[in-house]
Design a protein around this motif. Structure first.
Motif, PDB file in Angstrom:
ATOM      1  N   GLN A  56       0.803  -1.220   0.000  1.00 45.91           N
ATOM      2  CA  GLN A  56       0.000   0.000   0.000  1.00 45.91           C
ATOM      3  C   GLN A  56       0.840   1.275   0.000  1.00 45.91           C
ATOM      4  N   GLN A  57       1.991   1.277   0.668  1.00 43.35           N
ATOM      5  CA  GLN A  57       2.806   2.486   0.664  1.00 43.35           C
ATOM      6  C   GLN A  57       3.366   2.762  -0.732  1.00 43.35           C
ATOM      7  N   GLN A  58       3.742   1.703  -1.430  1.00 45.66           N
ATOM      8  CA  GLN A  58       4.231   1.872  -2.799  1.00 45.66           C
ATOM      9  C   GLN A  58       3.119   2.373  -3.707  1.00 45.66           C
ATOM     10  N   VAL A  59       1.912   1.860  -3.522  1.00 43.45           N
ATOM     11  CA  VAL A  59       0.768   2.306  -4.316  1.00 43.45           C
ATOM     12  C   VAL A  59       0.504   3.786  -4.057  1.00 43.45           C
ATOM     13  N   PHE A  60       0.513   4.175  -2.784  1.00 48.39           N
ATOM     14  CA  PHE A  60       0.262   5.581  -2.461  1.00 48.39           C
ATOM     15  C   PHE A  60       1.368   6.482  -3.016  1.00 48.39           C
ATOM     16  N   ARG A  61       2.624   6.049  -2.889  1.00 49.30           N
ATOM     17  CA  ARG A  61       3.736   6.868  -3.391  1.00 49.30           C
ATOM     18  C   ARG A  61       3.620   7.082  -4.893  1.00 49.30           C
ATOM     19  N   LEU A  62       3.306   6.010  -5.621  1.00 47.70           N
ATOM     20  CA  LEU A  62       3.132   6.141  -7.068  1.00 47.70           C
ATOM     21  C   LEU A  62       1.970   7.073  -7.388  1.00 47.70           C
ATOM     22  N   ALA A  63       0.856   6.889  -6.702  1.00 46.75           N
ATOM     23  CA  ALA A  63      -0.305   7.748  -6.937  1.00 46.75           C
ATOM     24  C   ALA A  63       0.030   9.211  -6.653  1.00 46.75           C
ATOM     25  N   HIS A  64       0.755   9.445  -5.570  1.00 46.68           N
ATOM     26  CA  HIS A  64       1.106  10.816  -5.194  1.00 46.68           C
ATOM     27  C   HIS A  64       1.994  11.459  -6.260  1.00 46.68           C
ATOM     28  N   ARG A  65       2.921  10.708  -6.793  1.00 47.23           N
ATOM     29  CA  ARG A  65       3.800  11.252  -7.821  1.00 47.23           C
ATOM     30  C   ARG A  65       3.061  11.502  -9.132  1.00 47.23           C
ATOM     31  N   LEU A  66       2.014  10.743  -9.371  1.00 51.21           N
ATOM     32  CA  LEU A  66       1.267  10.910 -10.621  1.00 51.21           C
ATOM     33  C   LEU A  66       0.248  12.042 -10.553  1.00 51.21           C
ATOM     34  N   VAL A  67      -0.394  12.226  -9.396  1.00 49.18           N
ATOM     35  CA  VAL A  67      -1.444  13.244  -9.311  1.00 49.18           C
ATOM     36  C   VAL A  67      -0.998  14.498  -8.568  1.00 49.18           C
ATOM     37  N   GLY A  68       0.078  14.404  -7.769  1.00 46.36           N
ATOM     38  CA  GLY A  68       0.698  15.588  -7.197  1.00 46.36           C
ATOM     39  C   GLY A  68       0.061  16.174  -5.964  1.00 46.36           C
ATOM     40  N   GLU A  69      -0.915  15.494  -5.361  1.00 44.68           N
ATOM     41  CA  GLU A  69      -1.574  16.069  -4.192  1.00 44.68           C
ATOM     42  C   GLU A  69      -2.056  14.927  -3.301  1.00 44.68           C
ATOM     43  N   ARG A  70      -1.859  15.090  -1.980  1.00 45.33           N
ATOM     44  CA  ARG A  70      -2.039  13.978  -1.057  1.00 45.33           C
ATOM     45  C   ARG A  70      -3.466  13.440  -1.022  1.00 45.33           C
ATOM     46  N   ALA A  71      -4.449  14.309  -0.879  1.00 39.20           N
ATOM     47  CA  ALA A  71      -5.825  13.823  -0.776  1.00 39.20           C
ATOM     48  C   ALA A  71      -6.243  13.073  -2.041  1.00 39.20           C
ATOM     49  N   ASN A 107      -3.619   3.572 -14.079  1.00 37.25           N
ATOM     50  CA  ASN A 107      -4.906   3.777 -14.747  1.00 37.25           C
ATOM     51  C   ASN A 107      -5.868   4.567 -13.864  1.00 37.25           C
ATOM     52  N   ALA A 108      -5.845   4.287 -12.561  1.00 33.09           N
ATOM     53  CA  ALA A 108      -6.716   5.026 -11.644  1.00 33.09           C
ATOM     54  C   ALA A 108      -6.333   6.497 -11.602  1.00 33.09           C
ATOM     55  N   ALA A 109      -5.026   6.778 -11.615  1.00 34.96           N
ATOM     56  CA  ALA A 109      -4.570   8.177 -11.630  1.00 34.96           C
ATOM     57  C   ALA A 109      -4.977   8.860 -12.927  1.00 34.96           C
ATOM     58  N   ARG A 110      -4.814   8.159 -14.036  1.00 36.83           N
ATOM     59  CA  ARG A 110      -5.203   8.728 -15.334  1.00 36.83           C
ATOM     60  C   ARG A 110      -6.695   9.063 -15.344  1.00 36.83           C
ATOM     61  N   GLN A 111      -7.509   8.174 -14.819  1.00 38.13           N
ATOM     62  CA  GLN A 111      -8.953   8.398 -14.817  1.00 38.13           C
ATOM     63  C   GLN A 111      -9.332   9.572 -13.923  1.00 38.13           C
ATOM     64  N   LEU A 112      -8.688   9.681 -12.760  1.00 37.72           N
ATOM     65  CA  LEU A 112      -8.994  10.801 -11.874  1.00 37.72           C
ATOM     66  C   LEU A 112      -8.651  12.128 -12.534  1.00 37.72           C
ATOM     67  N   LEU A 113      -7.464  12.199 -13.145  1.00 38.48           N
ATOM     68  CA  LEU A 113      -7.058  13.445 -13.784  1.00 38.48           C
ATOM     69  C   LEU A 113      -7.945  13.771 -14.981  1.00 38.48           C
ATOM     70  N   ALA A 114      -8.395  12.751 -15.687  1.00 42.38           N
ATOM     71  CA  ALA A 114      -9.285  12.987 -16.813  1.00 42.38           C
ATOM     72  C   ALA A 114     -10.621  13.544 -16.336  1.00 42.38           C
ATOM     73  N   ARG A 115     -11.076  13.095 -15.174  1.00 43.47           N
ATOM     74  CA  ARG A 115     -12.333  13.615 -14.633  1.00 43.47           C
ATOM     75  C   ARG A 115     -12.183  15.057 -14.167  1.00 43.47           C
ATOM     76  N   ARG A 116     -11.049  15.359 -13.585  1.00 46.94           N
ATOM     77  CA  ARG A 116     -10.875  16.686 -12.996  1.00 46.94           C
ATOM     78  C   ARG A 116     -10.538  17.741 -14.045  1.00 46.94           C
ATOM     79  N   ARG A 117      -9.616  17.399 -14.925  1.00 41.43           N
ATOM     80  CA  ARG A 117      -9.229  18.326 -15.992  1.00 41.43           C
ATOM     81  C   ARG A 117      -8.915  19.717 -15.453  1.00 41.43           C
ATOM     82  N   SER A 118      -8.277  19.760 -14.298  1.00 42.15           N
ATOM     83  CA  SER A 118      -7.903  21.047 -13.722  1.00 42.15           C
ATOM     84  C   SER A 118      -6.570  20.897 -13.029  1.00 42.15           C
TER      85      SER A 118
END
Length: 205
Positions: A56-71, A107-118
């Motif tokens: 889980q820590q590796q998953v979170f670290r990757l997600a954080h680096r891809l989306v750039g914000e903790r929440a 893929n989850a990070a890509r989908q989140l960013l595609a939804r936000r588009r901001s």
């Protein structure tokens, strides 16, 4: 990692190995991913929770680096682990479990960013060594912020390739499998990302 609901199938409940996984072991460190995956595919939530505790820590670290914000990264990590649980019956082991989990997280990070588009605020949350003087700490933080902004501004496919190779330490072959592209394509994306970062961070050299 915070913000997980109590009913989440991927929630870690400590280091002790649940009895329904394997009574012969008192600690999940002695069980490899393949064994735990087989048990989880057989319906053992406890086996999957051991996998989550391990990754889980590796998953979170990757997600954080891809989306750039903790929440947002917490949301991505939770979505990725829930998706992994749901998709686990179809996992055939062509790639390792960690590589498969990288793919789901990306893929989850890509989908989140595609939804936000901001633009997501970047906070420069990496820890700074306590021994650094205030001036050095401020400079390190500023450099970290600049790097995070530069990475965040890369096209997502370049960002994902760079993060997997440069920050997560995957080989080109592993990163290519994770992103389901050819190795030459992956190398090209990493090279373009690095050139872009060098240009954007020219003033910090």
């Amino acid at each position: 990692m915070t913000g997980w609901g109590a009913s989440s199938p991927g929630r870690s409940r400590g280091t002790a190995l649940p009895s329904d996984v394997d009574a012969a072991f008192s600690d999940g460190r002695h069980l490899d991913d393949d064994y735990l995956v087989r048990r989880a595919q057989g319906g053992s939530v406890a086996a999957f929770e051991v996998l989550v505790a391990r990754h889980q820590q590796q998953v979170f670290r990757l997600a954080h680096r891809l989306v750039g914000e903790r929440a947002a990264a917490e949301d991505v990590a939770q979505d990725a682990l829930v998706s992994a649980w749901r998709a686990l019956p179809g996992f055939r082991g062509e790639a390792g479990f960690a590589t498969w989990l990288h793919r789901i997280t990306t893929n989850a990070a890509r989908q989140l960013l595609a939804r936000r588009r901001s633009t997501v605020p970047l906070t420069g949350e990496e820890p700074v060594p306590e021994h650094e003087q205030p001036e050095a700490r401020a400079l390190t933080t500023a450099r970290t912020d600049a790097l995070r902004v530069a990475v965040r501004e890369l096209p997502f496919e370049q960002r994902a390739a760079l993060v997997l190779v440069q920050f997560e330490g995957l080989s080109y072959a592993e990163a290519a499998r994770t992103l389901e592209v050819s190795e030459p394509t992956l190398r090209g994306r990493v090279a373009r990302a690095r050139r872009s970062l060098l240009e954007q961070l020219r003033g910090w050299r």
